[in-house]
Scaffold this active site. Sequence first.
Site, short mmCIF file in Angstrom:
data_model
loop_
_atom_site.label_atom_id
_atom_site.label_comp_id
_atom_site.label_asym_id
_atom_site.label_seq_id
_atom_site.Cartn_x
_atom_site.Cartn_y
_atom_site.Cartn_z
N SER A 72 -5.00 -17.60 -38.96
CA SER A 72 -3.96 -16.81 -38.30
C SER A 72 -3.97 -15.34 -38.73
CB SER A 72 -2.61 -17.47 -38.57
OG SER A 72 -1.58 -16.80 -37.93
N GLU A 100 11.01 -17.80 -34.62
CA GLU A 100 11.13 -17.25 -35.96
C GLU A 100 11.18 -15.73 -35.80
OE1 GLU A 100 9.05 -20.22 -39.02
OE2 GLU A 100 7.61 -19.01 -37.94
N PRO A 132 9.88 -20.73 -51.86
CA PRO A 132 8.45 -20.71 -52.15
C PRO A 132 7.69 -20.62 -50.83
CG PRO A 132 9.33 -22.95 -52.41
CD PRO A 132 10.49 -22.07 -52.05
N GLY A 163 4.91 -21.28 -48.05
CA GLY A 163 4.12 -22.45 -47.72
C GLY A 163 2.67 -22.09 -47.47
C1 16G Z 1 3.07 -20.55 -41.05
C2 16G Z 1 3.95 -21.14 -39.99
C3 16G Z 1 4.98 -20.14 -39.56
C4 16G Z 1 5.77 -19.68 -40.75
C5 16G Z 1 4.87 -19.19 -41.83
C6 16G Z 1 5.66 -18.98 -43.08
C7 16G Z 1 3.30 -22.72 -38.30
C8 16G Z 1 2.37 -23.00 -37.17
N1 16G Z 1 3.15 -21.54 -38.85
O1 16G Z 1 2.35 -19.47 -40.56
O2 16G Z 1 5.82 -20.77 -38.64
O3 16G Z 1 6.65 -18.65 -40.40
O4 16G Z 1 3.88 -20.17 -42.12
O5 16G Z 1 4.81 -18.61 -44.11
O6 16G Z 1 4.13 -23.54 -38.67
P1 16G Z 1 5.30 -18.61 -45.60
O7 16G Z 1 5.72 -20.02 -45.92
O8 16G Z 1 4.13 -18.13 -46.37
O9 16G Z 1 6.45 -17.67 -45.66
MG MG Z 2 -0.65 -17.23 -36.04
#
Ligand code: 16G
Ligand code: MG
Length: 543
Positions: A64, A369, A498, A500
Amino acid sequence: MDVTSIETAKSLHPKMYDGHIQYGTAGFRTRSEILDHVMFRMGLLAVLRSKSKRAAIGLMITASHNEEPDNGVKLVDPAGEMLEASWEKLATELANVEDAKLVSTLQNIVSTQNIDINAPANVVVGRDTRQSSPRLATAAVDGIKALQGMVNDFAVITTPQLHYLVVCLNTNESYGIATLHGYYQKLSNAFKEIRGSSPSYKNYTPNLVLDGANGVGAIAVREFQKYLGDSIQIELYNDGSGKLNYMCGADFVKVQQTQPMNVPQQQNVRCASIDGDADRVVYYYTDGQNKFHLLDGDRIATLIASYFKELLQESGLDLQLGLVQTAYANGGSTDYISKVLKIPVACVPTGVKHLHHKALDFDIGVYFEANGHGTVTFKESALGTIRSAIANLRLSETARSAASKLLNAIEVINQTVGDALSDVLIVETILHSKGWSLADWEKSYTDLPNKQLKVKVRDRNVISTVDAERKCVTPAGLQERIDTLVATYPRGRSFVRPSGTEDLVRVYAEGQSVSEVQKLATEVSLAVYELAGGIGPIPIVPN
Ligand code: 16G
Ligand code: MG
């Protein structure tokens, strides 16, 4: 299970990495050089998932908005949803077992999940434009073939296109034709149908400057333009000739709240940025005083929800419309949705699967989001109600026409997952129908200033949260510290969680002024640093 064929293929993709990796919010995502065995194993797992669901499964290779050297993989379930949570655990287990235990782990999955190993399997494979993607796709395909699955390789496609293809294949094409041509045609036909023959209206002009993040979305946009004809002219920048996601793309623009590289800074021009696999989009413009204005996922959600609300009112249809956000949604947007639009709003943890799932509770569920990832879901029964209204000659012309517009808008939307390109088409449709510029759109409510920071800690899992990530329960004392800090700022709000997708803790703060928000973000970050085992440099604004 043909053990010999798995053993032979396995020798081409040995596990060379000793660290533990985890299937997170968006699958596995890490440095591409450690992913070969993971891809091979996800090919194997996709076959088992396909056999178990008796349906086509998607496998997308992308990281991504991450930088070019990273890569990742996610599996897509039959209805276009993210892989079911219980299988995320199986994915993590399978990715981490030693080579010697690979076959027994597969056998274990087959028996615990009651899989008929002789059932057919079909895996739809897609990849983004990263340099490492073709090599990793080969590893995944080797995995699929080792378990005698059928490979449906669409090569370079956007993530939402993959979701679309999976859903088409699993619905006998009632959702759409399972080709890229089918995808472009479905969306562009509906778009042109609503737009009619007058592309300009009041303050709306059919020209959009688009930052393609130098990713796969840029390829798709060029293709799309052929189908869209004169209905809209998309001027593409960061079209793939530059470095992927480098100082450009939706994530960069959202987090930095600034113009991306290479996009000319012109006053009052409607611009949008998509991310590296084209599942996020944000809009922005620079005003007459050269001030940058961002219209993010919250804005897109409110625009779509208010449009649907109007059409529901005009058509007299009694369908329940709802909106789903995360803790990152700007307080200004949440107030506007609940107090002005009077639409029910739900808050869920970060990650598309949570939003998508909740949206399905409503007849029409709008979810976004703040980062620009989102779409609209429609219950089959709601579609039936809308179709009957169009055909019901006892209804007024106005009501039937509003119901028709609703149906066309639904056709423009890729319901299977957030899709930057489909989202662009629906935003453009609404702006056109209202005759709005971005400044007109922005007038609906005022965003509260906000700031995000990252804190490096020894183990991010010491932070655990409840209440859709708005409160943390561990480490002890942290939430109390945050509450005390927030209480000193009018309209202040802050939370920590945290990540993801990265090995760190994220901090969000919002409040009534930029300087206060920067202070609050820094203070909360320091509290995390102290109480959650911070390492490295102490975080301060700017990040
Ligand atoms: C991923 C998620 C997105 C979320 C982001 C948060 C999917 C397809 N994509 O890109 O929705 O906003 O993680 O990232 O679920 P973070 O946990 O590093 O803040
Ligand atoms: Mg993306």
